[in-house]
Design a protein around this motif. Structure first.
Motif, mmCIF file in Angstrom:
data_model
loop_
_atom_site.group_PDB
_atom_site.id
_atom_site.type_symbol
_atom_site.label_atom_id
_atom_site.label_comp_id
_atom_site.label_asym_id
_atom_site.label_seq_id
_atom_site.Cartn_x
_atom_site.Cartn_y
_atom_site.Cartn_z
ATOM 1 N N GLN A 43 47.849 -36.287 -49.823
ATOM 2 C CA GLN A 43 47.999 -36.180 -48.325
ATOM 3 C C GLN A 43 48.704 -37.474 -47.833
ATOM 4 O O GLN A 43 49.164 -37.501 -46.700
ATOM 5 C CB GLN A 43 46.742 -35.849 -47.642
ATOM 6 C CG GLN A 43 46.071 -34.546 -48.041
ATOM 7 C CD GLN A 43 44.947 -34.026 -47.487
ATOM 8 O OE1 GLN A 43 44.390 -34.953 -46.858
ATOM 9 N NE2 GLN A 43 44.063 -32.909 -47.859
ATOM 10 N N LYS A 44 48.398 -38.638 -48.553
ATOM 11 C CA LYS A 44 49.055 -39.989 -48.115
ATOM 12 C C LYS A 44 50.368 -40.353 -48.569
ATOM 13 O O LYS A 44 51.065 -40.664 -47.845
ATOM 14 C CB LYS A 44 47.969 -40.912 -48.405
ATOM 15 C CG LYS A 44 46.493 -40.877 -47.806
ATOM 16 C CD LYS A 44 46.515 -40.660 -46.486
ATOM 17 C CE LYS A 44 44.887 -40.430 -46.134
ATOM 18 N NZ LYS A 44 44.936 -40.379 -44.393
ATOM 19 N N VAL A 45 50.693 -39.945 -49.883
ATOM 20 C CA VAL A 45 51.858 -40.290 -50.580
ATOM 21 C C VAL A 45 52.150 -39.368 -51.525
ATOM 22 O O VAL A 45 51.337 -38.571 -51.993
ATOM 23 C CB VAL A 45 51.804 -41.721 -51.439
ATOM 24 C CG1 VAL A 45 51.358 -42.949 -50.148
ATOM 25 C CG2 VAL A 45 50.655 -41.646 -52.478
ATOM 26 N N PRO A 46 53.319 -39.009 -51.770
ATOM 27 C CA PRO A 46 53.870 -38.231 -52.874
ATOM 28 C C PRO A 46 53.251 -38.840 -54.207
ATOM 29 O O PRO A 46 53.446 -39.790 -54.653
ATOM 30 C CB PRO A 46 55.264 -38.151 -53.083
ATOM 31 C CG PRO A 46 55.894 -38.733 -51.670
ATOM 32 C CD PRO A 46 54.565 -39.530 -51.408
ATOM 33 N N ILE A 47 53.033 -37.909 -55.181
ATOM 34 C CA ILE A 47 52.492 -38.255 -56.492
ATOM 35 C C ILE A 47 53.238 -37.373 -57.600
ATOM 36 O O ILE A 47 53.040 -36.053 -57.567
ATOM 37 C CB ILE A 47 50.932 -37.868 -56.711
ATOM 38 C CG1 ILE A 47 50.161 -38.639 -55.428
ATOM 39 C CG2 ILE A 47 50.551 -38.596 -57.891
ATOM 40 C CD1 ILE A 47 48.545 -38.358 -55.494
ATOM 41 N N ASP A 48 53.618 -38.159 -58.592
ATOM 42 C CA ASP A 48 54.318 -37.458 -59.779
ATOM 43 C C ASP A 48 53.437 -37.569 -60.825
ATOM 44 O O ASP A 48 52.948 -38.743 -61.184
ATOM 45 C CB ASP A 48 55.799 -37.987 -59.986
ATOM 46 C CG ASP A 48 56.996 -37.836 -58.962
ATOM 47 O OD1 ASP A 48 56.947 -36.459 -58.491
ATOM 48 O OD2 ASP A 48 57.356 -38.868 -58.446
ATOM 49 N N VAL A 49 53.028 -36.517 -61.507
ATOM 50 C CA VAL A 49 52.134 -36.485 -62.721
ATOM 51 C C VAL A 49 52.766 -35.995 -64.068
ATOM 52 O O VAL A 49 53.434 -34.930 -63.992
ATOM 53 C CB VAL A 49 50.955 -35.628 -62.170
ATOM 54 C CG1 VAL A 49 50.074 -35.790 -63.329
ATOM 55 C CG2 VAL A 49 50.465 -35.758 -60.926
ATOM 56 N N TRP A 50 52.751 -36.731 -64.822
ATOM 57 C CA TRP A 50 53.166 -36.789 -66.214
ATOM 58 C C TRP A 50 52.158 -36.327 -67.142
ATOM 59 O O TRP A 50 51.021 -36.978 -66.948
ATOM 60 C CB TRP A 50 54.063 -37.745 -66.686
ATOM 61 C CG TRP A 50 55.576 -37.719 -66.235
ATOM 62 C CD1 TRP A 50 56.700 -37.294 -66.564
ATOM 63 C CD2 TRP A 50 55.966 -38.450 -64.970
ATOM 64 N NE1 TRP A 50 57.736 -37.463 -65.804
ATOM 65 C CE2 TRP A 50 57.428 -38.258 -64.709
ATOM 66 C CE3 TRP A 50 55.311 -39.176 -64.031
ATOM 67 C CZ2 TRP A 50 58.049 -38.873 -63.717
ATOM 68 C CZ3 TRP A 50 56.002 -39.802 -63.130
ATOM 69 C CH2 TRP A 50 57.241 -39.722 -62.834
ATOM 70 N N GLY A 51 52.327 -35.723 -68.441
ATOM 71 C CA GLY A 51 51.291 -35.394 -69.435
ATOM 72 C C GLY A 51 51.454 -34.065 -69.795
ATOM 73 O O GLY A 51 52.021 -33.231 -69.187
ATOM 74 N N ASP B 211 41.080 -33.862 -59.571
ATOM 75 C CA ASP B 211 40.727 -33.152 -58.209
ATOM 76 C C ASP B 211 40.919 -34.186 -57.191
ATOM 77 O O ASP B 211 41.102 -33.821 -55.910
ATOM 78 C CB ASP B 211 38.869 -32.860 -58.075
ATOM 79 C CG ASP B 211 38.365 -34.156 -58.513
ATOM 80 O OD1 ASP B 211 38.428 -34.864 -59.525
ATOM 81 O OD2 ASP B 211 37.313 -34.186 -57.534
ATOM 82 N N LEU B 212 40.953 -35.345 -57.534
ATOM 83 C CA LEU B 212 41.264 -36.702 -56.381
ATOM 84 C C LEU B 212 42.732 -36.463 -55.983
ATOM 85 O O LEU B 212 43.055 -36.972 -55.003
ATOM 86 C CB LEU B 212 40.795 -37.828 -56.738
ATOM 87 C CG LEU B 212 39.489 -38.136 -57.221
ATOM 88 C CD1 LEU B 212 39.141 -39.511 -57.836
ATOM 89 C CD2 LEU B 212 38.381 -37.887 -56.207
ATOM 90 N N LEU B 213 43.568 -35.897 -56.651
ATOM 91 C CA LEU B 213 45.080 -36.024 -56.322
ATOM 92 C C LEU B 213 45.303 -35.183 -55.193
ATOM 93 O O LEU B 213 46.331 -35.711 -54.451
ATOM 94 C CB LEU B 213 45.960 -35.149 -57.620
ATOM 95 C CG LEU B 213 45.875 -35.959 -59.048
ATOM 96 C CD1 LEU B 213 46.497 -35.347 -60.068
ATOM 97 C CD2 LEU B 213 46.365 -37.408 -58.655
ATOM 98 N N THR B 214 44.529 -34.034 -54.889
ATOM 99 C CA THR B 214 44.927 -33.483 -53.576
ATOM 100 C C THR B 214 44.785 -34.355 -52.354
ATOM 101 O O THR B 214 45.638 -34.395 -51.468
ATOM 102 C CB THR B 214 43.875 -32.358 -53.330
ATOM 103 O OG1 THR B 214 44.146 -31.404 -54.431
ATOM 104 C CG2 THR B 214 44.214 -31.589 -52.101
ATOM 105 N N ALA B 215 43.697 -35.172 -52.415
ATOM 106 C CA ALA B 215 43.363 -35.957 -51.115
ATOM 107 C C ALA B 215 44.358 -36.978 -51.117
ATOM 108 O O ALA B 215 45.034 -37.528 -50.150
ATOM 109 C CB ALA B 215 42.013 -36.667 -51.241
ATOM 110 N N PHE B 216 44.734 -37.769 -52.425
ATOM 111 C CA PHE B 216 45.700 -38.827 -52.392
ATOM 112 C C PHE B 216 47.032 -38.383 -51.952
ATOM 113 O O PHE B 216 47.812 -39.093 -51.433
ATOM 114 C CB PHE B 216 45.776 -39.589 -53.796
ATOM 115 C CG PHE B 216 44.490 -40.213 -54.085
ATOM 116 C CD1 PHE B 216 43.820 -41.184 -53.135
ATOM 117 C CD2 PHE B 216 43.750 -40.238 -55.052
ATOM 118 C CE1 PHE B 216 42.744 -41.925 -53.427
ATOM 119 C CE2 PHE B 216 42.594 -40.961 -55.661
ATOM 120 C CZ PHE B 216 42.159 -41.535 -54.666
#
Length: 324
Positions: free
Chosen positions: A184-192, A177-182
């Motif tokens: 907003q600051k930087v792009p995030i690539d999520v593997w798994g 759930d924290l990924l949405t806020a983070f």
């Protein structure tokens, strides 16, 4: 120095792939149960190339010579009793490896083998051993160990990377759930596992699910990102965090469970404050030199603390002790 004994025959279920990969790299003959469904009770090798590991069908386990059973789930006590015809801890030596932080309660959860003085309980972190109610079970800690994948860090992609299995299902536990806020600051690539459907629970286009990729192909891709983000609220110490440190990535981590004790200040930022974590992510993504320096410190720490030789030596000692 103790005399090295002959290799033992060890029965274990394929529960956690990364941990199992390290465990079976030792000198012992490992037996993995397999069934027709290839489900949780009989996954077998899952296509892995583990030279000292053998698949044995459930119906053939009774005739197998087994020196030790490594338990990782409560139901495996009954499974081993049924298929081996021998009771773990009574008729055949056994140890129980606890991979998780206590659930459902942080300090009041009684471990499934808390009443078993005949089955040593092995925790993978000091935090877990402290928080579980271990009862009369003899306990010890054998922290994670992995083979060094090498210094892979490039950081040429101005984004954060993270590895989270089943983020939509596990949600707050893994901090998805924290990924949405983070994001907003930087792009995030999520593997798994199941990150290919991440957009079903996170609509921020800067948070991008990359799917479940084999480790050999995964780590070089993760290493292209500028910083590693660890969001877990209540899990054990994830091997993904250790892998990221091994390949030379700086870390930004939520200060929960064991994370504050394995990310030194020079290797990144650990905090429970969202603003602090967001600023750290932005800083590392925009400052490649600082990210590289922190990543080097992360790798140095990981190599010193989480090498596979120490891990296997500690397991050798415990296996010999149990099988004497």
């Amino acid at each position: 120095m103790s005399v090295v004994s002959s290799p033992r025959s060890v029965l274990l279920w394929h529960v956690h792939g990364s941990w199992t990969e390290s465990f079976v790299a030792g000198r012992h003959r490992c037996v993995l149960p397999v069934n027709r469904a290839r489900d949780a009770d009989g996954r077998g090798l899952c296509g892995r190339n583990w030279p000292r590991t053998h698949e044995v069908s459930l119906c053939d386990l009774y005739d197998e010579h087994i020196d030790l059973v490594v338990l990782q789930r409560p139901e495996e006590i009954e499974l081993a009793s049924r298929w081996l015809g021998r009771r773990p801890g009574l008729d055949v030596p056994a140890v129980y490896v606890e991979h998780n932080a206590p659930r459902p309660f942080a300090v009041d959860s009684v471990h499934p083998v808390a009443e078993r003085s005949d089955i040593p309980l092995v925790h993978v972190t000091d935090f877990n051993r402290l928080m579980w109610n271990n009862g009369v079970a003899p306990t010890r800690v054998i922290t994670h160990g992995i083979a060094d994948p090498g210094l892979l860090y490039r950081g040429d992609v101005s984004a954060a990377a993270t590895m989270i299995n089943e983020p939509c299902r596990r949600w707050r536990t893994v901090g998805a759930d924290l990924l949405t806020a983070f994001g907003q600051k930087v792009p995030i690539d999520v593997w798994g596992i199941d990150t290919d459907v991440l957009s079903e629970c996170i609509t921020n286009p800067q948070v991008r699910g990359r799917g479940d990729v084999p480790t050999a192909a995964l780590l070089p891709e993760v290493a292209r990102r500028r910083v590693f983000l660890h969001t877990a609220r209540w899990t054990s110490l994830g091997l993904s965090l250790i892998e990221a440190m091994f390949i030379g990535m700086p870390v930004v981590a939520v200060a929960s469970t064991m994370a504050p004790l394995v990310v030194p200040p020079e290797a990144g930022v650990v905090s429970a404050d969202m603003d602090t974590l967001s600023r750290a992510l932005t800083s590392f993504v925009t400052d490649g030199a600082a990210a590289s320096a922190a990543g080097k410190a992360a790798r140095d720490f990981a190599m010193a603390q989480f090498g596979i030789d120490r891990f296997l030596a500690q397991w050798d000692d415990l296996i010999d002790e149990c099988c004497r």
